[in-house]
Design an enzyme around this catalytic site. Structure first.
Site, short mmCIF file in Angstrom:
data_model
loop_
_atom_site.label_atom_id
_atom_site.label_comp_id
_atom_site.label_asym_id
_atom_site.label_seq_id
_atom_site.Cartn_x
_atom_site.Cartn_y
_atom_site.Cartn_z
N LYS A 194 -25.06 -32.02 24.84
CA LYS A 194 -25.87 -33.02 24.14
C LYS A 194 -27.09 -32.37 23.50
O LYS A 194 -27.30 -31.17 23.60
CB LYS A 194 -26.31 -34.12 25.13
CG LYS A 194 -25.15 -34.93 25.68
CD LYS A 194 -25.69 -36.03 26.60
CE LYS A 194 -24.56 -36.86 27.20
NZ LYS A 194 -25.06 -37.88 28.12
N HIS A 232 -33.29 -32.21 23.67
CA HIS A 232 -34.31 -33.03 23.01
C HIS A 232 -35.71 -32.76 23.57
O HIS A 232 -35.90 -31.94 24.47
CB HIS A 232 -33.95 -34.51 23.10
CG HIS A 232 -33.78 -35.00 24.51
ND1 HIS A 232 -34.83 -35.16 25.38
CD2 HIS A 232 -32.67 -35.35 25.20
CE1 HIS A 232 -34.38 -35.60 26.54
NE2 HIS A 232 -33.07 -35.72 26.46
N HIS A 280 -36.57 -32.68 27.32
CA HIS A 280 -36.38 -31.41 28.02
C HIS A 280 -37.54 -30.46 27.73
O HIS A 280 -37.89 -29.63 28.57
CB HIS A 280 -35.06 -30.76 27.60
CG HIS A 280 -33.87 -31.59 27.97
ND1 HIS A 280 -32.94 -32.01 27.04
CD2 HIS A 280 -33.46 -32.09 29.16
CE1 HIS A 280 -32.02 -32.73 27.66
NE2 HIS A 280 -32.31 -32.80 28.93
#
Length: 553
Positions: free
Chosen positions: A138, A141, A144
């Site tokens: 994923k 973003h 994180h």
């Protein structure tokens, strides 16, 4: 600030008030010294010492301050005692203050402040900190990013205090998304793109396969089958998954190096695909596992069937979930590290998840669940690069570097640098970190590039600029003036204020007025010692925050 002097004042107060010095230190604060007005060096807030909250029975604060001041005496440290509005004020032997602080800073170096009596008695503990933890399939973003910055600071701080810290990056490398990703790569994947830019290509595949699955139920079924193959250990499926994971970690390590962040262990949910089955058996043996009509398995944490307190731990096809794997991971880490504390640094959206995991560990009979702690944080809103929405952390780093380079090139005082890109990145990261830490940890905040890259005020750019200017002083004058302390020449109000607080704003102001060039050698040498001490303390604090100080900019 000069902790030793606060402690000295606290000891004298302790004898009068019959209270432990530790209880008094927090009520004693340093008072900034202005150039125009002579005020106290330290003051005790009498109000904070009075425990009664009943306004009618509360003694008069001013009377209390006067009575307390009358019982205290001057000594080798305290040269004058007076009272203010609800305070007892202390002037101290400033030459002694100056000499003591500067000697301590230079002797202790990177350990200054950590050798304080406040920390010397702390027991050393084993601490596991899980932070950053991106999902391989994923977006990497900005959540994180926050986890990385905050977790790194906590780890730095714990290590500085002498604890044994294990930094863990717990990758989201298992689960249904890998069923989708495996199916997606078989349909849309390109070997060349995977080799060239693995994170970007995996992300593109993940977006495309999710779109296809929403329109075609057969895609979803294929993804479920692929994940089932992973769960039962199908070699072909596992080989593809392993490639995705290895290539991703290789990219992550490169990006974390730019951030100045390292990990002791790269773990992941995949490590616990088998152990999660053991957890399910253990829950079942304790009578905690309940099957639903849909075939899933849940744990009722309320004990009375409250649907809001039910945690699903197994899908209807028998595969594990995030919560099951977190339970297995916690048990495994206790076996491996025998930790005193385990800290999870994730966004506040996972608060309920961790509450349930800790509660399940407790009812399973693991009393050490109380040693587990979740540190939640708010969400960054509106962080975009010039190419659009942020996808990966590397996009953010590239944007910071680019904008900082442009800012630096437009400033006349910018020096010629051997590696301007590297300096721009370090200054930009300092700006990003300070911006992130300025607000409340649990609050969301709106991101602004203009605010982040400001050079004035409480900003990372200002911190780096101050450090670089102070380092420049040492380079210019250091060899000729660093022979003796000459503390009698450091008694100006600006000097005392800087020594008490060791803050960059005070140092920047003092730097403009306490000149070294054209000053007598003894004065120049004393001032250079002062600025070197400030730079050392500033660098120590920046490193704790995860900032690499620059020497030129």
């Amino acid at each position: 600030m000069a902790c030793g002097f606060r402690r000295s004042i606290a000891r004298q107060l302790s004898r009068v008030l019959d209270l432990p010095p530790e209880n008094l230190i927090k009520s004693i604060s340093a008072v900034p010294i202005s150039k125009k007005q002579e005020v106290a060096d330290f003051q005790l807030s009498v109000d904070s010492l009075l425990k009664s909250s009943d306004d009618h029975s509360r003694p008069n604060i001013q009377d209390q301050a006067i009575r307390l001041a009358e019982k205290l005496k001057c000594d080798t440290v305290v040269s004058e005692i007076s009272t203010g509005e609800g305070t007892v004020n202390f002037k101290i032997n400033r030459e002694l203050l100056t000499k003591t602080v500067l000697q301590q800073v230079i002797e202790d170096g990177s350990k200054y402040g950590l050798k304080s009596e406040l920390f010397s008695g702390l027991p050393q503990k084993k601490i596991v900190i899980e932070f950053s933890s991106p999902n391989v399939a994923k977006k990497f973003h900005v959540g994180h990013l926050r986890s990385t910055i905050i977790g790194n600071f906590i780890a730095n701080l714990k290590e500085a205090l002498g604890h044994q810290v294990t930094r863990m990056n717990y990758l989201g490398d298992w689960g249904m998304q890998f069923g989708l990703l495996g199916t997606g790569f078989q349909l849309f994947g390109y070997e060349e793109k995977l080799q060239c830019n693995p994170l970007q290509h995996l992300f593109e595949i993940y977006v495309q396969i999710n779109k296809e699955a929403a329109e075609d139920e057969s895609i979803t079924k294929s993804a479920q089958k692929f994940f089932q193959r992973l769960e039962v250990g199908d070699l072909q499926a596992l080989a593809l998954w392993q490639r995705f994971r290895d290539l991703s970690i290789e990219e992550y390590i490169r990006i974390y190096k730019r951030l100045g962040v390292h990990f002791d262990e790269y773990s992941g949910e995949s490590f616990y695909r088998e152990k999660s089955q053991e957890v399910l058996k253990l829950l079942d043996s304790k009578g905690l596992l309940q099957k639903t009509i849909k075939g899933t398995a849940v744990v009722d944490l309320s004990g009375n069937g409250d649907p809001s307190s039910v945690c699903t731990v197994m899908r209807s096809d028998g595969t594990s979930l995030y919560a099951t794997r977190d339970l297995a991971a916690a048990i495994d880490r206790m076996d491996k590290y025998n930790f005193d504390t385990m800290i999870y640094v994730t966004d506040k959206g996972q608060r309920k998840h961790f509450q349930q995991v800790f509660q399940m560990l407790q009812i399973m009979g693991y009393d050490w669940a109380q040693r587990c702690q979740h540190i939640p944080f708010g969400v960054i809103r509106g962080m975009k690069t010039r190419r659009g929405d942020v996808t990966f952390l590397e996009d953010v780093l590239n944007e910071i570097q680019l904008r900082m380079l442009q800012n630096m090139s437009s400033v006349k005082t910018t020096k010629e640098l051997e590696n301007p890109k590297e300096t721009a990145e370090k200054v930009g990261l300092a700006a990003l970190i300070i911006q992130d830490f300025k607000g409340s940890l649990s609050s969301d905040y709106q991101f602004s590039w203009d605010r982040v890259l400001q050079s004035r005020g409480d900003t990372g750019v200002f911190l780096q600029y101050t450090h670089a200017r102070l380092h420049s002083l040492e380079e210019t004058f250091g060899c000729g003036y660093l022979d003796d302390f000459n503390t009698p020449y450091l008694q100006e109000p600006q000097c005392i204020s800087v020594i008490q607080h060791l803050l960059s704003h005070l140092a920047a102001v003092a730097h403009k007025t306490l000149h070294i060039r054209d000053s007598p050698p003894e004065v120049a040498g004393a001032r250079l010692h002062l600025f070197r001490a400030v730079r050392s303390v500033l660098a120590n604090g920046m490193k704790l925050l995860g900032i690499t100080p620059v020497c030129k900019m």
